[in-house]
Design a protein around this motif. Sequence first.
Motif, mmCIF file in Angstrom:
data_model
loop_
_atom_site.group_PDB
_atom_site.id
_atom_site.type_symbol
_atom_site.label_atom_id
_atom_site.label_comp_id
_atom_site.label_asym_id
_atom_site.label_seq_id
_atom_site.Cartn_x
_atom_site.Cartn_y
_atom_site.Cartn_z
ATOM 1 N N LYS A 1 8.523 -5.484 -8.506
ATOM 2 C CA LYS A 1 7.370 -6.074 -9.192
ATOM 3 C C LYS A 1 6.112 -5.223 -9.062
ATOM 4 O O LYS A 1 5.316 -5.128 -10.008
ATOM 5 N N VAL A 2 5.894 -4.618 -7.902
ATOM 6 C CA VAL A 2 4.624 -3.911 -7.687
ATOM 7 C C VAL A 2 4.694 -2.423 -8.006
ATOM 8 O O VAL A 2 3.653 -1.791 -8.221
ATOM 9 N N SER A 3 5.892 -1.852 -8.069
ATOM 10 C CA SER A 3 5.998 -0.419 -8.329
ATOM 11 C C SER A 3 5.663 -0.103 -9.781
ATOM 12 O O SER A 3 6.091 -0.803 -10.706
ATOM 13 N N GLN A 4 4.936 0.967 -9.975
ATOM 14 C CA GLN A 4 4.601 1.435 -11.314
ATOM 15 C C GLN A 4 5.655 2.400 -11.849
ATOM 16 O O GLN A 4 5.575 2.831 -13.006
ATOM 17 N N MET B 1 15.383 10.561 -11.995
ATOM 18 C CA MET B 1 14.720 11.675 -11.303
ATOM 19 C C MET B 1 13.723 12.386 -12.198
ATOM 20 O O MET B 1 12.620 12.751 -11.772
ATOM 21 N N LYS B 2 14.088 12.574 -13.465
ATOM 22 C CA LYS B 2 13.159 13.219 -14.386
ATOM 23 C C LYS B 2 11.941 12.350 -14.672
ATOM 24 O O LYS B 2 10.856 12.854 -14.921
ATOM 25 N N LYS B 3 12.138 11.041 -14.609
ATOM 26 C CA LYS B 3 11.035 10.104 -14.836
ATOM 27 C C LYS B 3 10.063 10.069 -13.654
ATOM 28 O O LYS B 3 8.833 10.029 -13.859
ATOM 29 N N VAL B 4 10.597 10.107 -12.432
ATOM 30 C CA VAL B 4 9.773 9.898 -11.237
ATOM 31 C C VAL B 4 9.362 11.209 -10.585
ATOM 32 O O VAL B 4 8.202 11.378 -10.179
ATOM 33 N N LEU B 5 10.285 12.142 -10.451
ATOM 34 C CA LEU B 5 10.024 13.378 -9.717
ATOM 35 C C LEU B 5 9.450 14.415 -10.669
ATOM 36 O O LEU B 5 10.159 15.268 -11.218
ATOM 37 N N ILE B 6 8.149 14.367 -10.855
ATOM 38 C CA ILE B 6 7.476 15.258 -11.803
ATOM 39 C C ILE B 6 6.391 16.057 -11.091
ATOM 40 O O ILE B 6 6.047 15.788 -9.956
ATOM 41 N N ASN C 1 4.199 5.889 -5.403
ATOM 42 C CA ASN C 1 4.026 6.050 -6.847
ATOM 43 C C ASN C 1 3.070 7.199 -7.154
ATOM 44 O O ASN C 1 3.328 8.026 -8.036
ATOM 45 N N ARG C 2 1.968 7.237 -6.431
ATOM 46 C CA ARG C 2 0.956 8.271 -6.686
ATOM 47 C C ARG C 2 1.490 9.668 -6.401
ATOM 48 O O ARG C 2 1.155 10.627 -7.104
ATOM 49 N N LYS C 3 2.329 9.770 -5.386
ATOM 50 C CA LYS C 3 2.887 11.075 -4.996
ATOM 51 C C LYS C 3 4.170 11.413 -5.751
ATOM 52 O O LYS C 3 4.756 12.469 -5.532
ATOM 53 N N ALA D 1 0.834 -1.206 0.000
ATOM 54 C CA ALA D 1 0.000 0.000 0.000
ATOM 55 C C ALA D 1 0.867 1.254 0.000
ATOM 56 O O ALA D 1 0.564 2.238 -0.684
ATOM 57 N N LEU D 2 1.969 1.211 0.750
ATOM 58 C CA LEU D 2 2.879 2.359 0.792
ATOM 59 C C LEU D 2 3.522 2.585 -0.575
ATOM 60 O O LEU D 2 3.626 3.732 -1.035
ATOM 61 N N VAL D 3 3.964 1.525 -1.234
ATOM 62 C CA VAL D 3 4.562 1.658 -2.561
ATOM 63 C C VAL D 3 3.576 2.315 -3.526
ATOM 64 O O VAL D 3 3.943 3.209 -4.305
ATOM 65 N N ALA D 4 2.318 1.902 -3.487
ATOM 66 C CA ALA D 4 1.305 2.503 -4.363
ATOM 67 C C ALA D 4 1.154 3.993 -4.091
ATOM 68 O O ALA D 4 1.011 4.798 -5.019
ATOM 69 N N GLU D 5 1.200 4.364 -2.806
ATOM 70 C CA GLU D 5 1.061 5.782 -2.459
ATOM 71 C C GLU D 5 2.293 6.577 -2.866
ATOM 72 O O GLU D 5 2.178 7.721 -3.326
#
Length: 393
Positions: free
Chosen positions: A224-227, A388-393, A203-205, A197-201
């Motif tokens: 496996k679970v991270s988007q 960083m450019k991929k994730v931190l947007i 990802n969302r943030k 659940a934390l990984v999903a959050e």
Amino acid sequence: MTHKVCNPTRRNIIKGLGAATLLSPLCTLSAWAAKPRRIYIDGLSFLPSNIADVKASKLDGFIADISAIETIEQSDGTQNYKRTYQACINSIKQAANTVSANPDTYLQGLTGADIDKARAQQRTAVYFQIQGADCVESDGISTNGDLPLWPQLDSLHQHGLRVLQLTHHYGNRFAGGALDNDGHQGLNNPLTPAGRALVAELNRKNILIDVSHASEQTALDTIKVSQSPIVLSHGAARHFVNHARCSSDEVIRAIGDNGGVFGVFMMSFWLTNKPVPTIEDYINQLEYIAKIGGVDCVAIANDFPLRGQENLLALENNNNEGVKEYLDWWHSLQSKNVLGFDVEPKHVVIPEFNHIDRMSRIDDALKKARFKSSDRDRFMGGNWQRVMKKVLI
């Protein structure tokens, strides 16, 4: 001649440090002056007490652990370090104040694009990280069936948290820890339902997930679970040192396949079991990560202050003396039969890299080892910047 990552002759080439390069007609002073220096990014360090260290390090960006810890004596007699929410919200506010008080030096990194902005302004982008999700103390349970609520994570994010490590050494309610491996190399310590659940959050943030210090199974489960791509910000390959704190080929390969990065750190007792650590031992680690995870996976990390391990600096990098401060902790885990602690460490740092000018020295070592310029671009900062450019947007 340029270096191919898996060239078995490199170990002979590295000994001939750089004479041919200096004679090359392409390496004129004017050519180097016209070409901007490659991006330097450090995967884990700390805000220095001396602000001059930031400029001296030549870093365009770095991930800074800003967490505050509480020492916890565990039931088995070993020590763990818990990062409580209250301690971490106080420390992240203090860190933000430090950054804002030094606008000529720092730019607080909130998005991946801030590295380019900082570079253009001759500043250093600093991204706040907490080494362990213990600071997320609330249950994350919604009262009305909507998305789970994460008020503490929301607060930390609003104050600049951009990288979160799931755990530190030992497991928590989210993840298994590397030093909990109880002889099974971490395979019995998976990511928990709360961790998923934390990984999903995260990802969302758009918060970058760090599996440093996690068990092998937690790292594999997280990938496996991270988007989004995940990172192991600071670690080493178990191929060289068979230790719970080091990573298996399976983990390294999975991080590369995930589009993440693996930062090789400066703690020499996890880089080599040789009695005297050398520059080549560090280069060997980088080459091996590239071989297993791909050239887009390799990154540089530290895990010491920007200027280096302070006690070793005071000892003029005398490893025989400096390693003594680690032995009580090491022996406490040796008695628990944790993987790798049966081999007593003989050193802490590679002396040449325990220095404020570490990044330039690593870059020079890669050049002398005949790594291609494009690979050096990736290793020294390009791979960090891409993630960083991929994730931190």
